[in-house]
Structures are given as C-alpha cells and as structure tokens.
Design a protein around this motif. Structure first.
Motif, mmCIF file in Angstrom:
data_model
loop_
_atom_site.group_PDB
_atom_site.id
_atom_site.type_symbol
_atom_site.label_atom_id
_atom_site.label_comp_id
_atom_site.label_asym_id
_atom_site.label_seq_id
_atom_site.Cartn_x
_atom_site.Cartn_y
_atom_site.Cartn_z
ATOM 1 N N PRO A 1 0.802 -1.226 0.000
ATOM 2 C CA PRO A 1 0.000 0.000 0.000
ATOM 3 C C PRO A 1 0.837 1.280 0.000
ATOM 4 C CG PRO A 1 -0.861 -1.567 1.582
ATOM 5 C CD PRO A 1 0.443 -2.118 1.094
ATOM 6 N N ALA A 2 1.997 1.265 0.627
ATOM 7 C CA ALA A 2 2.828 2.456 0.669
ATOM 8 C C ALA A 2 3.275 2.886 -0.729
ATOM 9 C CB ALA A 2 4.051 2.211 1.554
ATOM 10 N N ARG A 3 3.464 1.918 -1.626
ATOM 11 C CA ARG A 3 3.885 2.209 -3.004
ATOM 12 C C ARG A 3 2.731 2.075 -3.994
ATOM 13 N NH1 ARG A 3 8.150 -1.839 -3.966
ATOM 14 N NH2 ARG A 3 8.083 -0.987 -6.049
ATOM 15 N N ASN A 4 1.502 1.898 -3.498
ATOM 16 C CA ASN A 4 0.299 1.757 -4.327
ATOM 17 C C ASN A 4 0.394 0.572 -5.288
ATOM 18 O OD1 ASN A 4 -2.298 2.453 -5.074
ATOM 19 N ND2 ASN A 4 -1.630 3.865 -6.659
ATOM 20 N N ILE A 5 0.965 -0.535 -4.811
ATOM 21 C CA ILE A 5 1.038 -1.757 -5.609
ATOM 22 C C ILE A 5 -0.001 -2.722 -5.064
ATOM 23 C CG2 ILE A 5 2.456 -3.745 -6.217
ATOM 24 C CD1 ILE A 5 4.894 -1.917 -6.052
ATOM 25 N N ARG A 6 -0.939 -3.095 -5.925
ATOM 26 C CA ARG A 6 -2.000 -4.047 -5.560
ATOM 27 C C ARG A 6 -2.251 -4.924 -6.781
ATOM 28 N NH1 ARG A 6 -3.066 0.782 -3.292
ATOM 29 N NH2 ARG A 6 -3.589 0.832 -1.086
ATOM 30 N N ARG A 7 -1.540 -6.040 -6.883
ATOM 31 C CA ARG A 7 -1.640 -6.908 -8.051
ATOM 32 C C ARG A 7 -2.180 -8.273 -7.664
ATOM 33 N NH1 ARG A 7 3.758 -5.757 -11.634
ATOM 34 N NH2 ARG A 7 3.637 -3.493 -11.542
ATOM 35 N N ARG A 8 -2.884 -8.874 -8.614
ATOM 36 C CA ARG A 8 -3.399 -10.230 -8.415
ATOM 37 C C ARG A 8 -2.984 -11.082 -9.598
ATOM 38 N NH1 ARG A 8 -7.387 -10.693 -12.009
ATOM 39 N NH2 ARG A 8 -8.418 -8.798 -12.650
ATOM 40 N N TYR A 9 -2.925 -12.384 -9.360
ATOM 41 C CA TYR A 9 -2.497 -13.321 -10.385
ATOM 42 C C TYR A 9 -3.123 -14.663 -10.070
ATOM 43 C CZ TYR A 9 0.673 -14.929 -14.000
ATOM 44 O OH TYR A 9 1.185 -15.406 -15.157
ATOM 45 N N SER A 10 -3.688 -15.326 -11.056
ATOM 46 C CA SER A 10 -4.249 -16.651 -10.801
ATOM 47 C C SER A 10 -4.003 -17.569 -11.989
ATOM 48 C CB SER A 10 -5.756 -16.570 -10.505
ATOM 49 O OG SER A 10 -6.475 -16.189 -11.659
ATOM 50 N N ILE A 11 -3.872 -18.849 -11.688
ATOM 51 C CA ILE A 11 -3.721 -19.891 -12.707
ATOM 52 C C ILE A 11 -4.736 -20.973 -12.385
ATOM 53 C CG2 ILE A 11 -2.210 -21.611 -13.726
ATOM 54 C CD1 ILE A 11 0.151 -19.912 -12.824
ATOM 55 N N VAL A 12 -5.550 -21.324 -13.381
ATOM 56 C CA VAL A 12 -6.559 -22.370 -13.217
ATOM 57 C C VAL A 12 -6.423 -23.338 -14.383
ATOM 58 C CG1 VAL A 12 -9.032 -22.853 -13.098
ATOM 59 C CG2 VAL A 12 -8.134 -20.775 -12.069
ATOM 60 N N ALA A 13 -6.386 -24.629 -14.090
ATOM 61 C CA ALA A 13 -6.331 -25.659 -15.134
ATOM 62 C C ALA A 13 -7.600 -26.491 -15.055
ATOM 63 C CB ALA A 13 -5.100 -26.536 -14.944
ATOM 64 N N ARG A 14 -8.187 -26.747 -16.222
ATOM 65 C CA ARG A 14 -9.404 -27.576 -16.271
ATOM 66 C C ARG A 14 -9.487 -28.261 -17.625
ATOM 67 N NH1 ARG A 14 -12.012 -22.044 -16.225
ATOM 68 N NH2 ARG A 14 -11.943 -22.287 -13.997
ATOM 69 N N PHE A 15 -10.322 -29.268 -17.703
ATOM 70 C CA PHE A 15 -10.555 -29.973 -18.956
ATOM 71 C C PHE A 15 -11.679 -29.293 -19.725
ATOM 72 C CE2 PHE A 15 -8.582 -33.339 -16.464
ATOM 73 C CZ PHE A 15 -7.683 -33.851 -17.376
ATOM 74 N N ASP A 16 -11.550 -29.234 -21.060
ATOM 75 C CA ASP A 16 -12.649 -28.729 -21.865
ATOM 76 C C ASP A 16 -13.490 -29.911 -22.360
ATOM 77 O OD1 ASP A 16 -11.303 -29.859 -24.016
ATOM 78 O OD2 ASP A 16 -10.886 -27.962 -25.020
ATOM 79 N N LEU A 17 -14.486 -29.643 -23.164
ATOM 80 C CA LEU A 17 -15.396 -30.704 -23.627
ATOM 81 C C LEU A 17 -14.725 -31.709 -24.553
ATOM 82 C CD1 LEU A 17 -18.567 -28.555 -24.307
ATOM 83 C CD2 LEU A 17 -18.153 -30.100 -22.404
ATOM 84 N N PHE A 18 -13.585 -31.370 -25.112
ATOM 85 C CA PHE A 18 -12.886 -32.254 -26.035
ATOM 86 C C PHE A 18 -11.741 -33.011 -25.372
ATOM 87 C CE2 PHE A 18 -14.607 -28.630 -28.397
ATOM 88 C CZ PHE A 18 -15.526 -29.311 -29.187
ATOM 89 N N GLY A 19 -11.601 -32.884 -24.062
ATOM 90 C CA GLY A 19 -10.569 -33.599 -23.327
ATOM 91 C C GLY A 19 -9.230 -32.889 -23.276
ATOM 92 N N MET A 20 -9.157 -31.686 -23.809
ATOM 93 C CA MET A 20 -7.919 -30.898 -23.750
ATOM 94 C C MET A 20 -7.807 -30.256 -22.366
ATOM 95 S SD MET A 20 -6.513 -30.898 -26.880
ATOM 96 C CE MET A 20 -5.581 -29.400 -27.046
ATOM 97 N N ILE A 21 -6.583 -30.039 -21.924
ATOM 98 C CA ILE A 21 -6.349 -29.336 -20.663
ATOM 99 C C ILE A 21 -6.181 -27.861 -21.012
ATOM 100 C CG2 ILE A 21 -4.851 -29.077 -18.672
ATOM 101 C CD1 ILE A 21 -3.956 -32.021 -19.275
ATOM 102 N N VAL A 22 -7.034 -27.031 -20.467
ATOM 103 C CA VAL A 22 -6.974 -25.591 -20.720
ATOM 104 C C VAL A 22 -6.440 -24.911 -19.461
ATOM 105 C CG1 VAL A 22 -8.282 -23.522 -21.300
ATOM 106 C CG2 VAL A 22 -8.895 -25.718 -22.336
ATOM 107 N N VAL A 23 -5.346 -24.194 -19.620
ATOM 108 C CA VAL A 23 -4.745 -23.448 -18.512
ATOM 109 C C VAL A 23 -5.091 -21.980 -18.727
ATOM 110 C CG1 VAL A 23 -2.612 -22.811 -17.342
ATOM 111 C CG2 VAL A 23 -2.879 -25.124 -18.267
ATOM 112 N N GLU A 24 -5.801 -21.418 -17.757
ATOM 113 C CA GLU A 24 -6.200 -20.017 -17.819
ATOM 114 C C GLU A 24 -5.356 -19.230 -16.829
ATOM 115 O OE1 GLU A 24 -10.415 -17.966 -17.759
ATOM 116 O OE2 GLU A 24 -9.797 -18.562 -15.746
ATOM 117 N N THR A 25 -4.722 -18.174 -17.317
ATOM 118 C CA THR A 25 -3.914 -17.297 -16.475
ATOM 119 C C THR A 25 -4.566 -15.922 -16.485
ATOM 120 O OG1 THR A 25 -1.963 -18.515 -17.203
ATOM 121 C CG2 THR A 25 -1.584 -16.429 -16.097
#
Length: 86
Positions: free
Chosen positions: A5-29
C-alpha cells in the motif's frame, strides 16, 4: 497477490487448469490490478506433462516479482469450492 500500500502496488495473479469438452487441458492465467478487470490468457494442451511444464514456467516467472516490482506474490490456496489460486 502482491500488495504494498505504501507504493500503491495491488496486483493479483491466478492460474486455473481444467478440462474442456474435447478432453484438452486448458490453462487459464489471469492477472491485473486488484479491483480492475485485468487480462487473461488461455492455453490448451493435449497432455498433463505439457500443461505442468507451462504452469511451472509461469510460476517461476512469478517468483522473480520481487526483483522486478519490489513485492513478493503471496501464494494463496483455493477455499473449498473456489476455482482460483493466486
């Protein structure tokens, strides 16, 4: 999340992996400033090993945040039923 907060830095980051309907692994960042819409990327993989390598490389990059922005990202585990970790 990376917060200073002193430097006004407020960042978020997420990684989610899941299967799609075709059996592929989709990694969402997703990343951006806390409270803002942010940005997202999706990558599809045929096998677990390729998805794991992508996730590991992404997390290695997050590990250098202190050198780049001066704040460490704190790892958060998802609560039961939640789909995100950052």
């Amino acid at each position: 999340m990376a917060l200073d907060p002193a430097r006004n830095i407020r960042r978020r980051y997420s990684i989610v992996a899941r299967f799609d309907l075709f059996g592929m692994i989709v990694v969402e960042t997703r990343w951006g400033r806390v409270g803002a819409r942010g940005q997202a990327q999706h990558h599809a993989f045929d096998d677990h090993a390729a998805a794991d390598r992508h996730i590991a490389a992404t997390l290695r990059r997050r590990g250098t945040a202190e050198n780049r922005i001066g704040v460490v990202y704190k790892t958060m585990t998802p609560a039961s039923g939640s789909a995100e970790a950052g």
